[in-house]
Design a protein around this motif. Structure first.
Motif, PDB file in Angstrom:
ATOM      1  N   ALA A 133      -9.693  -0.770  -1.704  1.00 47.32           N
ATOM      2  CA  ALA A 133      -9.090  -1.650  -0.696  1.00 47.32           C
ATOM      3  C   ALA A 133      -8.809  -0.958   0.628  1.00 47.32           C
ATOM      4  N   ASP A 134      -8.178   0.216   0.608  1.00 46.71           N
ATOM      5  CA  ASP A 134      -7.844   0.880   1.869  1.00 46.71           C
ATOM      6  C   ASP A 134      -9.089   1.366   2.595  1.00 46.71           C
ATOM      7  N   HIS A 142     -16.827  -6.211  -3.064  1.00 43.44           N
ATOM      8  CA  HIS A 142     -15.488  -5.769  -2.661  1.00 43.44           C
ATOM      9  C   HIS A 142     -15.218  -4.323  -3.078  1.00 43.44           C
ATOM     10  N   ALA A 146       0.839  -1.196   0.000  1.00 40.61           N
ATOM     11  CA  ALA A 146       0.000   0.000   0.000  1.00 40.61           C
ATOM     12  C   ALA A 146       0.868   1.238   0.000  1.00 40.61           C
ATOM     13  N   GLY A 173     -13.265  -2.155   8.143  1.00 40.64           N
ATOM     14  CA  GLY A 173     -13.252  -3.447   8.826  1.00 40.64           C
ATOM     15  C   GLY A 173     -14.555  -4.197   8.615  1.00 40.64           C
ATOM     16  N   ASN A 174     -15.122  -4.673   9.708  1.00 38.30           N
ATOM     17  CA  ASN A 174     -16.380  -5.418   9.645  1.00 38.30           C
ATOM     18  C   ASN A 174     -17.576  -4.549  10.015  1.00 38.30           C
ATOM     19  N   TYR A 216     -10.631  -1.566   4.151  1.00 40.27           N
ATOM     20  CA  TYR A 216      -9.792  -2.015   5.268  1.00 40.27           C
ATOM     21  C   TYR A 216     -10.082  -1.181   6.505  1.00 40.27           C
ATOM     22  N   ASP A 217     -10.171   0.157   6.305  1.00 38.29           N
ATOM     23  CA  ASP A 217     -10.457   1.041   7.436  1.00 38.29           C
ATOM     24  C   ASP A 217     -11.831   0.749   8.036  1.00 38.29           C
ATOM     25  N   GLN A 257     -20.390  -0.450   1.290  1.00 34.77           N
ATOM     26  CA  GLN A 257     -19.630  -1.499   0.622  1.00 34.77           C
ATOM     27  C   GLN A 257     -20.583  -2.384  -0.157  1.00 34.77           C
TER      28      GLN A 257
END
Length: 212
Positions: free
Chosen positions: A56-57, A115, A3, A63-64, A60-61, A112
């Protein structure tokens, strides 16, 4: 893949490094609905789906996090602030004059989908615009062409059921000349095209709104 924090016209929080040496480096697929109220053009409702690498980032930030969680509001606000810094990356024209926007969207959010990160917002015009017998054009683009912003198909630009009878939309996709194409292909991530060239505008699709 490693990244790398890198800004693409201030739109994204981060891009990932990958082995491409030509513009563009990121892709947004758009859907836009013209907003009409009381027979007047009042704004654009936009939905921007970012490619998986660009997403992607952001994901990622998040999360769930579930839909509606505070992190989505925070991420949406950060991305929206950068979009506003670039005047929504959008131009609306009427009779050779730019139509002005309000400085803030009336609503916005991020979610989201599979993906991919999806930003939705309403771009409000500063003043309602008449439709009868009028023609407007609008386009959305990153001037540097680091980000390819486009409609996958013409039907991704739509009119609401409230549109006056006979109003229609047409999407035009430009065909830049070989010289412009070669120039864009020659640029890598460390390069920026000349500001006055507005490289992205030369690749930008134009939507024409016409009403009888």
């Amino acid at each position: 893949m490693q990244a790398v924090k890198q800004c693409a016209s201030g739109l994204f929080l981060a891009l990932l490094s990958f082995s491409v040496v030509a513009h563009p480096h990121s892709f947004i697929r758009m859907k836009t609905q013209v907003l009409i109220e009381n027979g007047q053009f009042i704004g654009l409702k936009m939905r921007w789906t970012m490619d998986e690498i660009t997403s992607a980032d952001l994901l990622y930030d998040a999360g769930n996090a579930k839909p509606g969680d505070e992190i989505w509001k925070k991420l949406a606000a950060e991305v929206m602030a950068n979009v506003l810094g670039q005047h929504y990356f959008t131009e609306v024209w009427h009779h050779g004059q730019k139509v002005k926007f309000l400085n803030r969207p009336t609503e916005y959010g991020m979610e989201q989908v599979a993906h991919q990160a999806v930003l939705t917002f309403i771009l409000p015009l500063a003043e309602p615009q008449p439709l009868g017998g009028q023609q407007y054009t609008f386009s959305t683009f990153d001037p540097t062409y680091f980000v390819d912003m486009s409609y996958t198909k013409a039907s991704d630009a739509t009119l609401p059921s409230a549109a006056p009878q006979g109003c229609k939309l047409a999407v035009q996709t430009p065909k830049p000349g070989e010289e412009v194409l070669n120039y864009a292909q020659s640029l890598d991530k460390a390069d920026a095209p000349a500001e006055d060239m507005q490289l992205g505008k030369q690749f930008a699709q134009t939507v024409t709104l016409t009403c009888p």
